[in-house]
Design a protein around this motif. Structure first.
Motif, PDB file in Angstrom:
ATOM      1  N   THR A 290      24.056-103.294 -24.213  1.00  0.00           N
ATOM      2  CA  THR A 290      25.020-104.361 -24.783  1.00  0.00           C
ATOM      3  C   THR A 290      26.389-104.198 -24.321  1.00  0.00           C
ATOM      4  O   THR A 290      27.068-104.982 -24.185  1.00  0.00           O
ATOM      5  CB  THR A 290      24.848-104.355 -26.414  1.00  0.00           C
ATOM      6  N   ALA A 291      26.605-102.944 -24.184  1.00  0.00           N
ATOM      7  CA  ALA A 291      28.325-102.522 -23.659  1.00  0.00           C
ATOM      8  C   ALA A 291      28.163-102.777 -22.159  1.00  0.00           C
ATOM      9  O   ALA A 291      29.132-103.262 -21.872  1.00  0.00           O
ATOM     10  CB  ALA A 291      28.438-100.941 -23.893  1.00  0.00           C
ATOM     11  N   LEU A 292      27.327-102.536 -21.468  1.00  0.00           N
ATOM     12  CA  LEU A 292      27.131-102.981 -19.891  1.00  0.00           C
ATOM     13  C   LEU A 292      27.211-104.093 -19.737  1.00  0.00           C
ATOM     14  O   LEU A 292      27.750-104.710 -18.727  1.00  0.00           O
ATOM     15  CB  LEU A 292      25.846-102.171 -19.500  1.00  0.00           C
ATOM     16  N   PHE A 293      26.271-105.073 -20.485  1.00  0.00           N
ATOM     17  CA  PHE A 293      26.020-106.406 -20.168  1.00  0.00           C
ATOM     18  C   PHE A 293      26.346-107.704 -21.300  1.00  0.00           C
ATOM     19  O   PHE A 293      25.363-108.032 -21.895  1.00  0.00           O
ATOM     20  CB  PHE A 293      24.665-106.729 -19.971  1.00  0.00           C
ATOM     21  N   PRO A 294      27.641-107.537 -21.558  1.00  0.00           N
ATOM     22  CA  PRO A 294      27.986-108.504 -22.885  1.00  0.00           C
ATOM     23  C   PRO A 294      27.351-109.806 -22.429  1.00  0.00           C
ATOM     24  O   PRO A 294      27.467-110.226 -21.118  1.00  0.00           O
ATOM     25  CB  PRO A 294      29.213-108.238 -22.909  1.00  0.00           C
ATOM     26  N   LYS A 295      27.096-110.502 -23.371  1.00  0.00           N
ATOM     27  CA  LYS A 295      27.100-111.998 -23.164  1.00  0.00           C
ATOM     28  C   LYS A 295      28.127-112.653 -22.303  1.00  0.00           C
ATOM     29  O   LYS A 295      29.260-112.576 -22.791  1.00  0.00           O
ATOM     30  CB  LYS A 295      26.539-112.853 -24.072  1.00  0.00           C
ATOM     31  N   GLU A 296      27.721-113.701 -21.451  1.00  0.00           N
ATOM     32  CA  GLU A 296      29.005-114.259 -20.762  1.00  0.00           C
ATOM     33  C   GLU A 296      27.926-115.477 -20.101  1.00  0.00           C
ATOM     34  O   GLU A 296      27.072-115.543 -19.386  1.00  0.00           O
ATOM     35  CB  GLU A 296      29.302-113.540 -19.527  1.00  0.00           C
ATOM     36  N   VAL A 297      28.674-116.877 -20.325  1.00  0.00           N
ATOM     37  CA  VAL A 297      28.051-117.848 -19.783  1.00  0.00           C
ATOM     38  C   VAL A 297      28.217-118.023 -18.416  1.00  0.00           C
ATOM     39  O   VAL A 297      29.606-118.461 -18.017  1.00  0.00           O
ATOM     40  CB  VAL A 297      28.607-119.390 -20.874  1.00  0.00           C
ATOM     41  N   PRO A 298      27.333-118.155 -17.465  1.00  0.00           N
ATOM     42  CA  PRO A 298      27.364-118.662 -16.305  1.00  0.00           C
ATOM     43  C   PRO A 298      27.589-119.934 -15.792  1.00  0.00           C
ATOM     44  O   PRO A 298      26.973-120.846 -16.609  1.00  0.00           O
ATOM     45  CB  PRO A 298      26.257-117.924 -15.618  1.00  0.00           C
ATOM     46  N   PHE A 299      28.423-120.286 -15.017  1.00  0.00           N
ATOM     47  CA  PHE A 299      28.630-121.740 -14.266  1.00  0.00           C
ATOM     48  C   PHE A 299      27.878-121.876 -13.175  1.00  0.00           C
ATOM     49  O   PHE A 299      28.492-121.605 -12.066  1.00  0.00           O
ATOM     50  CB  PHE A 299      29.979-122.002 -14.537  1.00  0.00           C
ATOM     51  N   LEU A 300      26.547-122.316 -13.188  1.00  0.00           N
ATOM     52  CA  LEU A 300      25.835-122.451 -11.989  1.00  0.00           C
ATOM     53  C   LEU A 300      26.332-123.926 -11.546  1.00  0.00           C
ATOM     54  O   LEU A 300      25.476-125.052 -11.906  1.00  0.00           O
ATOM     55  CB  LEU A 300      24.465-122.182 -11.973  1.00  0.00           C
ATOM     56  N   TRP A 301      27.340-124.108 -10.757  1.00  0.00           N
ATOM     57  CA  TRP A 301      27.871-125.437 -10.315  1.00  0.00           C
ATOM     58  C   TRP A 301      27.316-126.291  -9.084  1.00  0.00           C
ATOM     59  O   TRP A 301      26.689-127.341  -9.476  1.00  0.00           O
ATOM     60  CB  TRP A 301      29.351-125.336  -9.622  1.00  0.00           C
ATOM     61  N   ALA A 302      26.781-125.505  -8.170  1.00  0.00           N
ATOM     62  CA  ALA A 302      25.990-126.331  -7.152  1.00  0.00           C
ATOM     63  C   ALA A 302      24.766-126.720  -7.472  1.00  0.00           C
ATOM     64  O   ALA A 302      23.836-125.847  -8.062  1.00  0.00           O
ATOM     65  CB  ALA A 302      25.801-125.435  -5.885  1.00  0.00           C
ATOM     66  N   ASP A 303      24.035-127.871  -7.241  1.00  0.00           N
ATOM     67  CA  ASP A 303      22.950-128.707  -7.382  1.00  0.00           C
ATOM     68  C   ASP A 303      22.226-128.652  -6.308  1.00  0.00           C
ATOM     69  O   ASP A 303      22.655-129.253  -5.136  1.00  0.00           O
ATOM     70  CB  ASP A 303      23.131-129.836  -8.076  1.00  0.00           C
TER      71      ASP A 303
ATOM     72  N   TYR B 252      23.032-111.727 -15.790  1.00  0.00           N
ATOM     73  CA  TYR B 252      23.717-112.985 -15.783  1.00  0.00           C
ATOM     74  C   TYR B 252      24.149-113.257 -17.099  1.00  0.00           C
ATOM     75  O   TYR B 252      24.859-114.481 -17.199  1.00  0.00           O
ATOM     76  CB  TYR B 252      22.604-114.026 -15.304  1.00  0.00           C
ATOM     77  N   GLY B 253      24.172-112.421 -18.030  1.00  0.00           N
ATOM     78  CA  GLY B 253      24.687-112.416 -19.327  1.00  0.00           C
ATOM     79  C   GLY B 253      24.225-113.858 -20.223  1.00  0.00           C
ATOM     80  O   GLY B 253      24.934-114.037 -21.089  1.00  0.00           O
ATOM     81  N   VAL B 254      22.936-114.088 -20.374  1.00  0.00           N
ATOM     82  CA  VAL B 254      22.413-115.068 -21.045  1.00  0.00           C
ATOM     83  C   VAL B 254      21.505-114.489 -22.149  1.00  0.00           C
ATOM     84  O   VAL B 254      21.258-115.295 -22.974  1.00  0.00           O
ATOM     85  CB  VAL B 254      21.457-116.016 -20.117  1.00  0.00           C
ATOM     86  N   LEU B 255      21.159-113.370 -22.229  1.00  0.00           N
ATOM     87  CA  LEU B 255      20.275-112.786 -23.210  1.00  0.00           C
ATOM     88  C   LEU B 255      20.880-111.385 -23.560  1.00  0.00           C
ATOM     89  O   LEU B 255      21.286-110.804 -22.709  1.00  0.00           O
ATOM     90  CB  LEU B 255      18.790-112.835 -22.886  1.00  0.00           C
ATOM     91  N   ASP B 256      20.713-110.806 -24.942  1.00  0.00           N
ATOM     92  CA  ASP B 256      21.154-109.715 -25.333  1.00  0.00           C
ATOM     93  C   ASP B 256      19.901-108.924 -25.456  1.00  0.00           C
ATOM     94  O   ASP B 256      18.753-109.284 -25.178  1.00  0.00           O
ATOM     95  CB  ASP B 256      21.965-109.612 -26.465  1.00  0.00           C
ATOM     96  N   PRO B 257      19.744-107.590 -25.334  1.00  0.00           N
ATOM     97  CA  PRO B 257      18.736-106.710 -25.646  1.00  0.00           C
ATOM     98  C   PRO B 257      17.546-106.980 -26.511  1.00  0.00           C
ATOM     99  O   PRO B 257      16.493-107.083 -26.279  1.00  0.00           O
ATOM    100  CB  PRO B 257      19.407-105.281 -25.955  1.00  0.00           C
TER     101      PRO B 257
END
Length: 395
Positions: free
Chosen positions: A381-394, A356-361
């Motif tokens: 780190t190369a495979l999973f760069p950090k990326e902020v997910p937008f979990l819209w549905a509540d 989900y891109g929220v933490l690095d190794p």
């Protein structure tokens, strides 16, 4: 104690009293129970489990069939909700048993990922979930974006009641499902309820006939707040059109309150914009969402930051434990089981946090989610760069 699955029509007599006591003011009115019973028409595709003892419902949990974008791949998702326990039955492990059965059942039904809003994050952390950012609110006076009123933008905004503009709103969410990492939507059965929610306005921004933004909102009173429930755009033009529309309320409302994604930066929306941006987490009542992988197959096809390869072992999880070779080639991740020695040993929260891109190794190790050999840090780190997910549905 027996765990059994119930139909939507049974939820009112079994799960409603537990949910109402746990999450509402109580005692509740009969009208609230009747409203809940009417809503069950939209819950017919929900998987609902209850724990019973001597004919009494002691605990319940449910999962909505949903879909979620994880690094460019739309996954079938179990949106867990309705988790509650009778006060006299708490601390007996009933929710853990319900959740264990529910996660396995949803995985068997084809769900590869899951998300929820926890009552206590540490409890769900022990079930394999890891936190992701909660949406934020941006509060500002409409004067702060008044400079947009003098800008000639190539598009228009139409204001409708949400019930009238629902098809455009729903189409926007389905588009963002394909485009936004972390974005999730309900199935058609549950989505239909939102057409009939309490009255909301929908401002729909279009450029050359294409919908590029939607904001749903209500106005509390003259001189009060304009409160936006959803602020969804495909990019800068959609955002500018919607903000320009909101700026036109300068002589009607005192403040605008927008719910925004965690990666939005509202302090850059205007030169003289004084804005209060808040992302509040508190226990209980306002916890951030959590996610996890239900199947290692969820990693296949994900977009990677760079080509690399690494062997990992996932431990302490009944659903996804094993040794896997992760290979990124031509920007796409593939996963296969292996017997090779692992270069990283990860828990389910650890591998889920990477996906989900929220933490690095490095953060995985500092958080206690695994051990990563120095040689594997660069590859992960190369495979999973950090990326902020937008979990819209509540849910």
């Amino acid at each position: 104690m027996e765990i059994r699955q119930i139909a939507a029509d049974e939820r009112t007599d079994t799960m409603f009293p537990l949910q109402a006591y746990a999450f509402m003011g109580s005692p509740w009115e009969d009208a609230e129970r009747e409203t809940y019973a009417r809503r069950m028409a939209y819950y017919r595709t929900v998987t609902s489990l209850i724990a019973e003892e001597d004919g009494q419902t002691l605990a319940g949990a449910a999962a909505f069939p949903m879909r979620q974008n994880v690094r460019g791949v739309v996954q079938d998702m179990a949106g867990v909700a309705s988790v509650s326990t009778h006060p006299s039955a708490r601390r007996r492990g009933l929710v853990r048993q319900l959740m264990t059965q529910l996660m396995g059942q949803m995985r068997d039904q084809g769900c590869t990922v899951s998300a929820l809003y926890p009552f206590r994050p540490s409890f769900y952390g022990r079930l394999g979930y890891v936190g992701v950012p909660r949406t934020r609110t941006a509060t500002f006076a409409p004067e702060g974006i008044s400079e947009l009123l003098s800008v000639d933008l190539p598009g228009e905004v139409e204001r409708l009641k949400l019930s009238e503009g629902f098809d455009a709103f729903n189409a926007m969410t389905l588009r963002l499902l394909q485009e936004r990492h972390g974005f999730s939507v309900y199935d058609e059965t549950r989505t239909a309820e939102f057409r009939d929610t309490p009255p909301l306005w929908a401002a729909i921004a279009r450029v050359a006939g294409e919908v590029v933004g939607v904001v749903t909102y209500r106005i509390e009173e003259y001189g009060g707040d304009l409160v936006a429930e959803d602020f969804l755009t495909t990019g800068p033009m959609g955002r500018a059109l919607l903000l320009q529309f909101l700026a036109r309320h300068v002589d009607q409302v005192t403040r605008i309150v927008l719910t925004i994604a965690a990666d939005e930066i509202p302090d850059l929306w205007g030169t003289d914009l004084a804005v209060h941006t808040e992302g509040q987490i508190r226990f209980p009542g306002k916890c951030g969402p959590m996610v996890r992988l239900l199947s290692i197959a969820a990693l296949n096809g994900l977009s990677v930051g760079a080509d690399a390869g690494v062997t990992v072992e996932v431990v302490d999880d009944d659903l996804i434990a094993g040794r896997y070779r992760l290979n990124g080639e031509a920007g796409v991740l593939t996963v296969e089981e292996t017997k090779a020695e692992p270069e990283a040993t990860l828990t389910c929260p650890g591998i889920s946090a990477l996906a989900y891109g929220v933490l690095d190794p490095i953060e995985l190790m500092t958080r206690g989610f695994g051990q990563v050999q120095p040689s594997a840090i660069e590859a992960l780190t190369a495979l999973f760069p950090k990326e902020v997910p937008f979990l819209w549905a509540d849910f």
